[in-house]
Write a protein that holds these residues in place. Structure first.
Motif, short mmCIF file in Angstrom:
data_model
loop_
_atom_site.label_atom_id
_atom_site.label_comp_id
_atom_site.label_asym_id
_atom_site.label_seq_id
_atom_site.Cartn_x
_atom_site.Cartn_y
_atom_site.Cartn_z
N UNK A 1 58.26 -49.05 11.13
CA UNK A 1 60.16 -47.97 10.10
C UNK A 1 59.75 -46.91 10.60
N UNK A 2 58.73 -46.06 10.27
CA UNK A 2 58.44 -45.02 10.70
C UNK A 2 58.73 -44.25 11.57
N UNK A 3 58.29 -45.37 12.87
CA UNK A 3 58.05 -44.91 14.16
C UNK A 3 59.63 -44.76 14.65
N UNK A 4 60.30 -45.55 14.34
CA UNK A 4 62.55 -45.64 14.16
C UNK A 4 63.23 -44.40 14.00
N UNK A 5 61.99 -44.42 12.55
CA UNK A 5 63.00 -43.05 11.90
C UNK A 5 62.74 -41.78 12.62
N UNK A 6 61.53 -41.82 12.67
CA UNK A 6 60.78 -40.47 13.79
C UNK A 6 62.06 -40.35 15.16
N UNK A 7 61.86 -41.30 16.02
CA UNK A 7 62.36 -41.11 17.09
C UNK A 7 64.13 -41.20 17.28
N UNK A 8 64.76 -41.94 15.93
CA UNK A 8 65.85 -41.25 15.53
C UNK A 8 66.35 -39.85 15.30
N UNK A 9 65.68 -39.67 14.77
CA UNK A 9 65.13 -38.39 14.51
C UNK A 9 65.52 -37.09 14.85
N UNK A 10 64.64 -37.88 16.01
CA UNK A 10 64.83 -36.63 17.45
C UNK A 10 65.62 -36.71 18.57
N UNK A 11 65.88 -37.93 18.82
CA UNK A 11 66.59 -38.51 20.27
C UNK A 11 68.18 -38.39 19.65
N UNK A 12 68.20 -38.34 18.52
CA UNK A 12 69.41 -38.52 18.15
C UNK A 12 70.43 -37.65 17.36
N UNK A 13 69.16 -36.60 16.90
CA UNK A 13 69.90 -35.19 15.99
C UNK A 13 70.14 -36.01 15.04
N UNK A 14 69.54 -37.53 14.08
CA UNK A 14 69.50 -37.34 12.92
C UNK A 14 69.14 -36.90 12.30
N UNK A 15 69.85 -36.81 11.33
CA UNK A 15 69.30 -34.94 10.07
C UNK A 15 68.40 -35.84 8.61
N UNK A 16 67.14 -36.36 9.27
CA UNK A 16 66.74 -37.21 8.42
C UNK A 16 65.05 -36.58 8.33
N UNK A 17 64.54 -36.02 6.60
CA UNK A 17 63.83 -34.96 6.41
C UNK A 17 62.30 -36.23 6.01
N UNK A 18 61.47 -35.65 5.75
CA UNK A 18 60.75 -36.05 5.39
C UNK A 18 60.24 -36.61 4.38
N UNK A 19 61.06 -36.29 3.33
CA UNK A 19 61.46 -37.44 1.85
C UNK A 19 61.90 -38.31 2.32
N UNK A 20 63.15 -38.37 3.37
CA UNK A 20 63.84 -39.96 3.17
C UNK A 20 62.61 -40.74 4.07
#
Length: 398
Positions: free
Chosen positions: A68-87
């Motif tokens: 789940x972390x892998x997907x969130x990190x990849x989405x954050x970088x590739x889709x410019x999604x504003x996801x922070x470490x706290x999320x």
């Protein structure tokens, strides 16, 4: 849901069937009572049932939180999604699911836009009014006011916040609010909606979404508009054929993996004046084109990278289709080296091998690359040197 087990019943399978039919079986395959997911990942919610499709490529690990972390990190970088470490930490604690994370990222983007200030635009509006204000639309004026001589049908330009960009942002906020009634997220959406004009009973079409142009003047809207489009296209009842029975937010993992590797490589280009990394296209037959995943230009040398998000069954020899594909790319881009990049829980060094072809002088070389997004999986540290490591192993940089 929220740690409580729920039963997957026939009506849930039917909802998946209907969704799949509307999208030409693009996202998964259903055979009997079995649902098989392939290249798409994300989250599906059918009433109280939440299905998370995670990009697992480890043959042994069952750590769902990790992938789940892998997907969130990849989405954050590739889709410019504003996801922070706290999320990410919240998701690992299973307090929220992927859909919540995506919604919260959108809300943060809207808050940032409002802080910068919403932009106004000139828009044309038509009205049948008692005062002659603006330009008279003679043909419509004659049609509508043949009997009532006290009105004028006019068109005029207004400098207003009530334009298509804001309508799209508002529509996405309304969808999120509707899906999260009684929650903190609902309250946040309602507060943000007060900052925008009211759009009464207005629907939106896919054609309108596709027509939106990002320019220099509205460039700071780009991330928010991208996220809004994803929300509306996946969840909006305006777009769906009939009443939507489920929520689905799905991403093509092959495309995400390609973007992730591309961005990792591009981070290194500013260090070298003669290094360029990009996707490239060449004509191959009449109107047909050949599109590479990643092409690296370093001085006069060219290198081809082709990304595949799948488990490699044999680490020494990839599938024959992959081998032929990378060879074709090398020939069309006049490259001496091609690399097939697969994801792995553990990175393995590249080993180049010659293609057995007496006509290629020098012979084209290809390698299998298994790379990990992690620098330290135990501490969940993502590899920020990934691009540099790939370039070094290929021989592009020292």
């Amino acid at each position: 849901m929220n740690g409580v087990e729920v039963l997957f019943e026939k009506e849930h399978l039917k909802a998946l069937h209907d969704f799949n039919s509307r999208h030409e079986a693009s996202f998964f395959k259903i055979t009997g009572n079995t649902v098989k997911f392939s290249s798409y990942v994300g989250v599906i919610q059918i009433e109280d049932v939440i299905i998370e499709i995670l990009p697992k490529i480890d043959k042994t690990s069952e750590d769902k939180k990790l992938w789940r972390d892998v997907l969130i990190e990849i989405l954050r970088i590739t889709e410019d999604v504003n996801i922070k470490q706290t999320d990410t930490a919240s998701v690992r604690a299973q307090k929220v699911h992927l859909l919540d994370i995506f919604f919260e990222a959108y809300v943060k983007e809207i808050k940032a836009l409002i802080r910068k200030g919403l932009i106004k635009r000139y828009i044309s509006s038509e009205a049948n009014q008692k005062v002659l204000k603006g330009q008279l639309k003679f043909e419509k004026h004659c049609t509508k006011n043949l009997i009532d001589k006290t009105r004028f049908y006019t068109t005029q330009k207004q400098y207003t916040l009530a334009h298509i960009l804001h309508f799209v942002l508002v529509r996405a906020l309304e969808i999120i609010a509707d899906k999260n009634k009684g929650t903190e997220l609902y309250k946040n959406c309602q507060k943000l909606l007060l900052q925008f004009p009211e759009f009464s009973n207005r629907t939106i079409t896919k054609k309108e979404l596709d027509s939106i142009k990002i320019t220099r003047k509205n460039a700071h809207y780009e991330k928010a508009i991208q996220l809004a489009k994803v929300i509306i296209l996946n969840l909006g009842p305006d777009i769906a054929d009939g009443k939507q029975e489920m929520i689905a937010l799905l991403f093509n993992m092959n495309a995400l993996w390609e973007k992730y590797v591309l961005k990792a490589l591009k981070r290194e280009t500013h260090k070298y004046t003669d290094l360029t990394v990009k996707k490239d296209v060449k004509p191959i037959w009449q109107t047909n084109r050949l599109e590479s995943d990643i092409v690296i230009f370093k001085g006069e040398e060219t290198y081809i990278l082709d990304t595949k998000w799948k488990i490699l069954k044999n680490t020494k020899t990839p599938g024959s289709e992959d081998i032929r594909q990378i060879y074709t790319y090398c020939k069309f881009w006049n490259s001496k080296k091609g690399v097939l990049l697969y994801p792995s829980h553990q990175a393995l060094p590249l080993q180049f091998h010659d293609y057995t072809n007496d006509f290629d002088i020098p012979r084209i070389q290809a390698a299998i690359g298994e790379i990990s997004v992690f620098r330290d999986k135990e501490k969940l540290i993502f590899d920020k040197q990934l691009g540099r490591n790939i370039l070094q192993q290929i021989g592009v940089i020292d």
